[in-house]
Design a protein around this motif. Structure first.
Motif, PDB file in Angstrom:
ATOM      1  N   VAL A 203       0.827  -1.208   0.000  1.00 60.95           N
ATOM      2  CA  VAL A 203       0.000   0.000   0.000  1.00 60.95           C
ATOM      3  C   VAL A 203       0.860   1.256   0.000  1.00 60.95           C
ATOM      4  O   VAL A 203       0.504   2.279  -0.598  1.00 60.95           O
ATOM      5  CB  VAL A 203      -0.948   0.001   1.228  1.00 60.95           C
ATOM      6  CG1 VAL A 203      -1.695   1.325   1.343  1.00 60.95           C
ATOM      7  CG2 VAL A 203      -1.940  -1.151   1.117  1.00 60.95           C
ATOM      8  N   GLY A 204       2.012   1.169   0.682  1.00 57.55           N
ATOM      9  CA  GLY A 204       2.888   2.334   0.779  1.00 57.55           C
ATOM     10  C   GLY A 204       2.561   3.241   1.947  1.00 57.55           C
ATOM     11  O   GLY A 204       2.852   4.441   1.920  1.00 57.55           O
ATOM     12  N   ALA A 205       1.927   2.670   2.995  1.00 58.18           N
ATOM     13  CA  ALA A 205       1.572   3.462   4.173  1.00 58.18           C
ATOM     14  C   ALA A 205       1.418   2.529   5.359  1.00 58.18           C
ATOM     15  O   ALA A 205       1.115   1.342   5.203  1.00 58.18           O
ATOM     16  CB  ALA A 205       0.270   4.236   3.946  1.00 58.18           C
ATOM     17  N   GLU A 206       1.636   3.079   6.557  1.00 57.31           N
ATOM     18  CA  GLU A 206       1.390   2.313   7.771  1.00 57.31           C
ATOM     19  C   GLU A 206      -0.121   2.253   8.015  1.00 57.31           C
ATOM     20  O   GLU A 206      -0.787   3.281   8.096  1.00 57.31           O
ATOM     21  CB  GLU A 206       2.089   2.951   8.969  1.00 57.31           C
ATOM     22  CG  GLU A 206       3.603   2.810   8.937  1.00 57.31           C
ATOM     23  CD  GLU A 206       4.241   3.279  10.237  1.00 57.31           C
ATOM     24  OE1 GLU A 206       3.494   3.726  11.142  1.00 57.31           O
ATOM     25  OE2 GLU A 206       5.478   3.193  10.353  1.00 57.31           O
ATOM     26  N   LEU A 207      -0.632   1.038   8.137  1.00 55.08           N
ATOM     27  CA  LEU A 207      -2.071   0.841   8.327  1.00 55.08           C
ATOM     28  C   LEU A 207      -2.432   0.605   9.785  1.00 55.08           C
ATOM     29  O   LEU A 207      -3.579   0.827  10.188  1.00 55.08           O
ATOM     30  CB  LEU A 207      -2.554  -0.349   7.491  1.00 55.08           C
ATOM     31  CG  LEU A 207      -2.257  -0.290   5.986  1.00 55.08           C
ATOM     32  CD1 LEU A 207      -2.715  -1.579   5.311  1.00 55.08           C
ATOM     33  CD2 LEU A 207      -2.925   0.916   5.355  1.00 55.08           C
ATOM     34  N   ILE A 208      -1.453   0.181  10.578  1.00 56.09           N
ATOM     35  CA  ILE A 208      -1.678  -0.184  11.977  1.00 56.09           C
ATOM     36  C   ILE A 208      -0.840   0.711  12.877  1.00 56.09           C
ATOM     37  O   ILE A 208       0.364   0.874  12.650  1.00 56.09           O
ATOM     38  CB  ILE A 208      -1.314  -1.662  12.240  1.00 56.09           C
ATOM     39  CG1 ILE A 208      -2.008  -2.586  11.242  1.00 56.09           C
ATOM     40  CG2 ILE A 208      -1.645  -2.045  13.676  1.00 56.09           C
ATOM     41  CD1 ILE A 208      -3.513  -2.564  11.326  1.00 56.09           C
ATOM     42  N   ASP A 209      -1.483   1.270  13.904  1.00 56.85           N
ATOM     43  CA  ASP A 209      -0.762   2.042  14.919  1.00 56.85           C
ATOM     44  C   ASP A 209      -0.324   1.063  16.007  1.00 56.85           C
ATOM     45  O   ASP A 209      -1.131   0.622  16.828  1.00 56.85           O
ATOM     46  CB  ASP A 209      -1.667   3.125  15.505  1.00 56.85           C
ATOM     47  CG  ASP A 209      -0.949   4.021  16.503  1.00 56.85           C
ATOM     48  OD1 ASP A 209       0.215   3.707  16.846  1.00 56.85           O
ATOM     49  OD2 ASP A 209      -1.538   5.025  16.943  1.00 56.85           O
ATOM     50  N   ARG A 210       0.947   0.709  16.017  1.00 59.58           N
ATOM     51  CA  ARG A 210       1.470  -0.277  16.963  1.00 59.58           C
ATOM     52  C   ARG A 210       1.973   0.362  18.254  1.00 59.58           C
ATOM     53  O   ARG A 210       2.477  -0.339  19.129  1.00 59.58           O
ATOM     54  CB  ARG A 210       2.603  -1.071  16.314  1.00 59.58           C
ATOM     55  CG  ARG A 210       2.148  -1.906  15.100  1.00 59.58           C
ATOM     56  CD  ARG A 210       3.335  -2.486  14.357  1.00 59.58           C
ATOM     57  NE  ARG A 210       2.957  -3.368  13.273  1.00 59.58           N
ATOM     58  CZ  ARG A 210       2.587  -2.973  12.061  1.00 59.58           C
ATOM     59  NH1 ARG A 210       2.514  -1.655  11.792  1.00 59.58           N
ATOM     60  NH2 ARG A 210       2.277  -3.845  11.118  1.00 59.58           N
ATOM     61  N   SER A 211       1.824   1.665  18.384  1.00 60.36           N
ATOM     62  CA  SER A 211       2.328   2.361  19.577  1.00 60.36           C
ATOM     63  C   SER A 211       1.332   2.346  20.726  1.00 60.36           C
ATOM     64  O   SER A 211       1.644   2.793  21.825  1.00 60.36           O
ATOM     65  CB  SER A 211       2.671   3.816  19.235  1.00 60.36           C
ATOM     66  OG  SER A 211       1.504   4.550  18.892  1.00 60.36           O
ATOM     67  N   VAL A 212       0.113   1.856  20.486  1.00 58.47           N
ATOM     68  CA  VAL A 212      -0.922   1.838  21.518  1.00 58.47           C
ATOM     69  C   VAL A 212      -1.416   0.410  21.705  1.00 58.47           C
ATOM     70  O   VAL A 212      -1.198  -0.466  20.864  1.00 58.47           O
ATOM     71  CB  VAL A 212      -2.112   2.748  21.139  1.00 58.47           C
ATOM     72  CG1 VAL A 212      -1.663   4.192  21.051  1.00 58.47           C
ATOM     73  CG2 VAL A 212      -2.729   2.316  19.805  1.00 58.47           C
ATOM     74  N   PHE A 213      -2.047   0.171  22.841  1.00 55.66           N
ATOM     75  CA  PHE A 213      -2.668  -1.122  23.101  1.00 55.66           C
ATOM     76  C   PHE A 213      -4.063  -0.903  23.655  1.00 55.66           C
ATOM     77  O   PHE A 213      -4.224  -0.112  24.592  1.00 55.66           O
ATOM     78  CB  PHE A 213      -1.838  -1.945  24.093  1.00 55.66           C
ATOM     79  CG  PHE A 213      -2.402  -3.328  24.302  1.00 55.66           C
ATOM     80  CD1 PHE A 213      -2.091  -4.346  23.417  1.00 55.66           C
ATOM     81  CD2 PHE A 213      -3.254  -3.591  25.353  1.00 55.66           C
ATOM     82  CE1 PHE A 213      -2.617  -5.611  23.588  1.00 55.66           C
ATOM     83  CE2 PHE A 213      -3.805  -4.848  25.537  1.00 55.66           C
ATOM     84  CZ  PHE A 213      -3.472  -5.862  24.654  1.00 55.66           C
ATOM     85  N   PRO A 214      -5.104  -1.563  23.093  1.00 56.20           N
ATOM     86  CA  PRO A 214      -4.986  -2.478  21.962  1.00 56.20           C
ATOM     87  C   PRO A 214      -4.632  -1.733  20.681  1.00 56.20           C
ATOM     88  O   PRO A 214      -4.830  -0.525  20.578  1.00 56.20           O
ATOM     89  CB  PRO A 214      -6.383  -3.091  21.872  1.00 56.20           C
ATOM     90  CG  PRO A 214      -7.284  -2.077  22.484  1.00 56.20           C
ATOM     91  CD  PRO A 214      -6.486  -1.428  23.577  1.00 56.20           C
ATOM     92  N   THR A 215      -4.085  -2.475  19.727  1.00 54.37           N
ATOM     93  CA  THR A 215      -3.698  -1.862  18.459  1.00 54.37           C
ATOM     94  C   THR A 215      -4.923  -1.270  17.771  1.00 54.37           C
ATOM     95  O   THR A 215      -6.047  -1.711  17.987  1.00 54.37           O
ATOM     96  CB  THR A 215      -3.062  -2.905  17.525  1.00 54.37           C
ATOM     97  OG1 THR A 215      -3.960  -4.003  17.364  1.00 54.37           O
ATOM     98  CG2 THR A 215      -1.741  -3.399  18.078  1.00 54.37           C
ATOM     99  N   ARG A 216      -4.691  -0.262  16.948  1.00 55.83           N
ATOM    100  CA  ARG A 216      -5.796   0.350  16.220  1.00 55.83           C
ATOM    101  C   ARG A 216      -5.297   0.783  14.848  1.00 55.83           C
ATOM    102  O   ARG A 216      -4.096   0.819  14.585  1.00 55.83           O
ATOM    103  CB  ARG A 216      -6.355   1.543  16.990  1.00 55.83           C
ATOM    104  CG  ARG A 216      -5.365   2.676  17.185  1.00 55.83           C
ATOM    105  CD  ARG A 216      -5.937   3.734  18.108  1.00 55.83           C
ATOM    106  NE  ARG A 216      -4.995   4.837  18.304  1.00 55.83           N
ATOM    107  CZ  ARG A 216      -5.098   5.736  19.277  1.00 55.83           C
ATOM    108  NH1 ARG A 216      -6.093   5.661  20.137  1.00 55.83           N
ATOM    109  NH2 ARG A 216      -4.215   6.698  19.401  1.00 55.83           N
TER     110      ARG A 216
END
Length: 305
Positions: free
Chosen positions: A43-56
């Motif tokens: 896609v060429g973009a980050e789809l998941i924000d892994r800096s938070v929990f739960p992920t979003r």
């Protein structure tokens, strides 16, 4: 791009947890994470924000989800048309519900709801009340099953959302039968013998319900904090192990594995609260599975409010 990556992404968006999504997709977490990363690279973009929990999802992920759902459903429907098998979109219901109802209420009701409805299945997304409502109104769930009390209502536009009353749960104080045999105090306690309280965390919906009872009581019980959690299931387990008294919905208290292990400590109506269990659907949701289930619910319960 592998179209299976889209199903991985849609599953992750539904459950907001890499481990659970990998289990649903019958994959190791490492392999599942690599496929999500491969999709992001494509896609060429980050789809998941892994800096938070739960992920979003990121903003880009939320935009991409609409396309991923559309593409995966079209592919699934086409395959079903060729094979004669029902597609997931035609049979799956995504349900958002608070933890207490997801574990104590829905498992007992689902079998009755889908009896005779061929191939209907569900994906249950447990969360706190706020997150369950947010998941629903954002379009990531087909059905919201939630508590309702006139003093703490769920505000959803009746022009867009239809609702049904599925029943009533009583919120009451429970303790273990083993603890009851040992203690020197009785409910509502005294200054000399206060009751160890298993409380909900600040901001928890059921905690606000308990506070309503306390505020309306002529004389609040004598409680001493012992433990707290935002999940009724956790408080039930603490109560089962003899740590104190917890206010629990009946469905949660009665789901204790050991029959009779919990007992209601008071028959005084001042210490209990009635909570309606409501189901909500978006009138504009085109899901055939949701339409079939809603017709069944409408036949089992009262006329939509």
């Amino acid at each position: 791009m592998d179209t299976a990556w889209l199903l991985d992404f849609v599953t992750l968006a539904e459950v907001n947890n890499f481990t659970r999504a990998a289990q649903i997709r019958h994959s190791s977490q490492a392999a599942f994470s690599r496929r999500i990363q491969a999709l992001e690279a494509w896609v060429g973009a980050e789809l998941i924000d892994r800096s938070v929990f739960p992920t979003r999802l990121t903003d880009e992920g939320s935009r991409f989800l609409e396309y991923a759902l559309d593409i995966s459903q079209r592919v699934s429907d086409l395959r079903a048309d060729f094979s004669g098998r029902p597609s997931a979109w035609l049979s799956r219901i995504r349900i958002a519900a608070p933890h207490a109802l997801a574990t104590g209420f829905l498992p007992r009701r689902w079998q009755e709801w889908v009896r005779g409805l061929a191939a209907l299945n569900c994906v249950i997304n447990p969360a706190n009340v706020h997150d369950a409502v947010t998941t629903f109104i954002s379009g990531n769930a087909d059905l919201l099953v939630c508590f309702h009390n006139p003093q703490q209502p769920i505000h959803l536009d009746p022009e867009q959302y239809q609702r049904l009353t599925l029943g009533v749960q009583m919120l009451r104080p429970y303790m273990s039968t083993s603890l009851h045999k040992k203690v020197r105090w009785s409910f509502p306690g005294t200054v000399e013998h206060p009751i160890p309280h298993l409380a909900y965390s600040q901001g928890a919906y059921l905690g606000r319900m308990v506070n309503l009872m306390m505020e309306r009581a002529n004389k609040p019980p004598y409680l001493v904090p012992h433990a707290e959690s935002d999940m009724a299931d956790v408080l039930r387990e603490l109560a089962l192990n003899g740590h104190g008294v917890a206010w629990l919905p009946d469905c949660v208290a009665h789901s204790a594995e050991r029959h009779g292990a919990l007992m209601c400590v008071s028959s005084d109506p001042a210490w209990e609260l009635s909570l309606a269990v409501m189901a909500y659907r978006d009138k504009h949701n085109p899901s055939p599975a949701l339409q079939r289930l809603w017709r069944r619910l409408s036949s089992l319960y009262e006329v939509p409010a």
